[in-house]
Design a protein around this motif. Structure first.
Motif, PDB file in Angstrom:
ATOM      1  N   ILE A  56       2.842  19.985  12.655  1.00  0.00           N
ATOM      2  CA  ILE A  56       2.542  20.868  13.927  1.00  0.00           C
ATOM      3  C   ILE A  56       2.919  22.300  13.420  1.00  0.00           C
ATOM      4  O   ILE A  56       3.927  22.699  12.741  1.00  0.00           O
ATOM      5  N   SER A  57       2.338  23.338  14.129  1.00  0.00           N
ATOM      6  CA  SER A  57       2.813  24.607  13.904  1.00  0.00           C
ATOM      7  C   SER A  57       3.846  25.227  14.541  1.00  0.00           C
ATOM      8  O   SER A  57       4.279  24.416  15.659  1.00  0.00           O
ATOM      9  N   LYS A  58       4.653  26.045  14.050  1.00  0.00           N
ATOM     10  CA  LYS A  58       5.962  26.525  14.666  1.00  0.00           C
ATOM     11  C   LYS A  58       5.743  26.976  16.101  1.00  0.00           C
ATOM     12  O   LYS A  58       4.837  28.086  16.346  1.00  0.00           O
ATOM     13  N   PRO A  59       6.357  26.458  17.143  1.00  0.00           N
ATOM     14  CA  PRO A  59       6.335  27.107  18.523  1.00  0.00           C
ATOM     15  C   PRO A  59       6.726  28.348  18.698  1.00  0.00           C
ATOM     16  O   PRO A  59       7.813  28.527  17.999  1.00  0.00           O
ATOM     17  N   GLU A  79       9.531  22.344   8.458  1.00  0.00           N
ATOM     18  CA  GLU A  79       8.358  22.361   7.709  1.00  0.00           C
ATOM     19  C   GLU A  79       7.309  21.283   8.440  1.00  0.00           C
ATOM     20  O   GLU A  79       6.761  20.644   7.826  1.00  0.00           O
ATOM     21  N   GLY A  80       7.037  21.568   9.860  1.00  0.00           N
ATOM     22  CA  GLY A  80       5.845  21.160  10.450  1.00  0.00           C
ATOM     23  C   GLY A  80       6.264  19.888  11.190  1.00  0.00           C
ATOM     24  O   GLY A  80       5.486  19.461  11.903  1.00  0.00           O
ATOM     25  N   PHE A  81       7.467  19.756  10.980  1.00  0.00           N
ATOM     26  CA  PHE A  81       8.078  18.456  11.677  1.00  0.00           C
ATOM     27  C   PHE A  81       9.253  18.745  12.556  1.00  0.00           C
ATOM     28  O   PHE A  81      10.111  19.753  12.366  1.00  0.00           O
ATOM     29  N   THR A  82       9.368  18.188  13.842  1.00  0.00           N
ATOM     30  CA  THR A  82      10.636  18.330  14.617  1.00  0.00           C
ATOM     31  C   THR A  82      11.680  17.174  14.269  1.00  0.00           C
ATOM     32  O   THR A  82      11.298  16.118  14.291  1.00  0.00           O
ATOM     33  N   ASP A  93      15.088  28.355  13.400  1.00  0.00           N
ATOM     34  CA  ASP A  93      14.321  27.011  13.300  1.00  0.00           C
ATOM     35  C   ASP A  93      14.828  26.112  14.568  1.00  0.00           C
ATOM     36  O   ASP A  93      14.266  25.054  14.807  1.00  0.00           O
ATOM     37  N   VAL A  94      15.755  26.595  15.624  1.00  0.00           N
ATOM     38  CA  VAL A  94      15.983  26.015  16.838  1.00  0.00           C
ATOM     39  C   VAL A  94      14.955  26.299  17.773  1.00  0.00           C
ATOM     40  O   VAL A  94      14.572  27.082  18.280  1.00  0.00           O
TER      41      VAL A  94
END
Length: 112
Positions: free
Chosen positions: A34-37, A68-71, A104-105
């Motif tokens: 996913i793209s970064k929200p 990197e695209g995952f949470t 990144d949070v």
């Protein structure tokens, strides 16, 4: 009548099958990225308040992190907030720390 078999040669093309499975698994994993929200200022202020409160009273937190695209979710206690390098230092196990960049949070939940 003798059996005229090609022996190992007939199985030679099947040697790529494990590699094909790995490539297919990697392709499906890449599709889940996913793209970064984007977060607004109110969410960031709420994260700051939760982090300060949890650090003040030594409460465990769950932090949702974009990587990197995952949470992923990291659970632990906030040990230190570094304002110079913009990182959180979280104690995930006694004596084991993990660093997380502020950018990144994605979420901070206090566990009581």
């Amino acid at each position: 009548m003798a059996i005229r078999d090609r022996g190992k040669k007939k199985w030679q093309p099947a040697s790529f099958i494990p590699l094909g499975f790995e490539m297919t698994a990697a392709m499906f994993k890449d599709q889940e990225r996913i793209s970064k929200p984007l977060l607004d200022e109110y969410e960031k202020e709420e994260f700051d308040r939760n982090i300060a409160y949890a650090m003040e009273y030594n409460l465990p937190v769950k932090i949702k992190v974009w990587n990197e695209g995952f949470t992923e979710t990291i659970t632990g206690r906030i040990h230190y907030v570094d304002p110079i390098s913009f990182q959180l230092r979280i104690e995930v196990a006694p004596g084991e720390f993990e660093r997380i960049a502020f950018e990144d949070v994605l979420g901070v939940i206090i566990e009581e």
